[in-house]
Write a protein that holds these residues in place. Structure first.
Motif, short mmCIF file in Angstrom:
data_model
loop_
_atom_site.label_atom_id
_atom_site.label_comp_id
_atom_site.label_asym_id
_atom_site.label_seq_id
_atom_site.Cartn_x
_atom_site.Cartn_y
_atom_site.Cartn_z
N TYR A 55 22.31 87.28 38.41
CA TYR A 55 21.71 88.49 37.83
C TYR A 55 21.45 89.57 38.89
CZ TYR A 55 20.86 85.49 33.80
OH TYR A 55 21.02 84.63 32.73
N SER A 58 21.11 93.61 38.32
CA SER A 58 21.34 93.84 36.89
C SER A 58 20.44 94.96 36.38
CB SER A 58 21.07 92.57 36.10
OG SER A 58 21.24 92.80 34.71
N ASN A 106 19.15 92.84 32.48
CA ASN A 106 18.82 91.41 32.46
C ASN A 106 19.99 90.53 32.00
OD1 ASN A 106 16.10 91.76 33.33
ND2 ASN A 106 15.53 92.35 31.23
#
Length: 271
Positions: free
Chosen positions: A228, A231, A234
């Motif tokens: 992640y 990001s 999410n």
């Protein structure tokens, strides 16, 4: 009166030590289970650098203001630390005195972890040394890639950077290594989901001409960021390829692959 003064002094020392233990217990509970990439991203998220601190690329790599964010200095100039006649690479270091004894022990453990698996030997700074690592608590966690000459800052902020894997990660940068997900052969092993990456962070995933030392891509490398990383929604920014179920970016220490490529880069014949 003298006895009272010493008693008060002892009480203050005990209180200070207890406060430090409580601080670290709370911090360890809050960060338990986080990968090295998550720890670094968390520590550098709200970074407000001082005027004399460098810009960062790929989250924690120091670069010059006029530098190329995707350049690898190890491919454009000599970046390795010198090897001595005994086959060892001695790298002086200085740990700033603003670290507590507990924090210093975490840093020293990270430094010493290299001597048992490679020809790298970190040793305390001595008068006359002309290049060394200056380990300081600056704004966030970061390091330059490879030897820079003179005093070279490795920042390990007291707030969020003092973990064994983050210390090893920043020291590997200082030794000449980049992140695993920027490897030149990255696309054969990682699929980057560009649509999930924050617009101003996409450059962190550009490939560079890395020194792979003939080793395979390593999902377990301490230099591999988590799925992640950077990001904006999410959602994953990286997935392993071709098997999307392979776990990655969860290293708690240097992998065997990290160690192998370190030994190949510095041509370590014996430890």
């Amino acid at each position: 009166m003298l006895v009272f003064s010493w008693s008060l002094f002892a009480l203050l020392l005990v209180s200070s030590s207890l406060a430090e233990v409580i601080k670290y217990t709370l911090e360890e509970n809050a960060t338990k289970g986080l990968s090295v990439g998550e720890l670094l991203e968390r520590a550098n998220r709200d970074r407000h650098p001082d005027f004399d601190e460098p810009q960062l690329a790929q989250g924690d790599i120091a670069i010059r203001a006029d530098g190329n964010k995707n350049a690898d200095p190890c491919t454009s100039r000599g970046c390795l630390w010198s090897k001595w006649s005994d086959g060892k690479v001695y790298i002086p270091y200085y740990i700033a005195n603003h670290f507590s004894s507990r924090e210093r022990s975490i840093i020293v453990r990270g430094l010493e972890s290299f001597s048992g698996v490679s020809c790298i030997r970190f040793r305390p700074y001595q008068n006359g040394d002309y290049e060394w690592l200056s380990i300081e608590s600056r704004e966030g966690c970061y390091s330059w890639v490879g030897r820079q000459g003179g005093s070279q800052v490795v920042s390990l902020s007291r707030s969020g950077c003092l973990y064994h894997n983050t210390v090893q990660h920043e020291l590997l940068h200082a030794l000449g290594f980049n992140h695993e997900q920027t490897r030149s052969d990255r696309d054969n092993h990682i699929r980057v989901l560009w649509e999930n990456i924050s617009q101003d962070m996409k450059y962190n995933f550009d490939k560079i001409n890395t020194l792979n030392q003939g080793t395979s891509y390593d999902y377990n490398s301490v230099m591999q960021y988590h799925k992640y990383a950077f990001s904006m929604n999410n959602q994953p920014t990286m997935l392993p390829y071709p098997n999307s179920n392979v776990a990655f970016g969860q290293a708690t220490k240097m992998s065997q692959n990290d160690i192998d490529r370190l030994n190949r880069l510095y041509k370590c014949c014996k430890y």
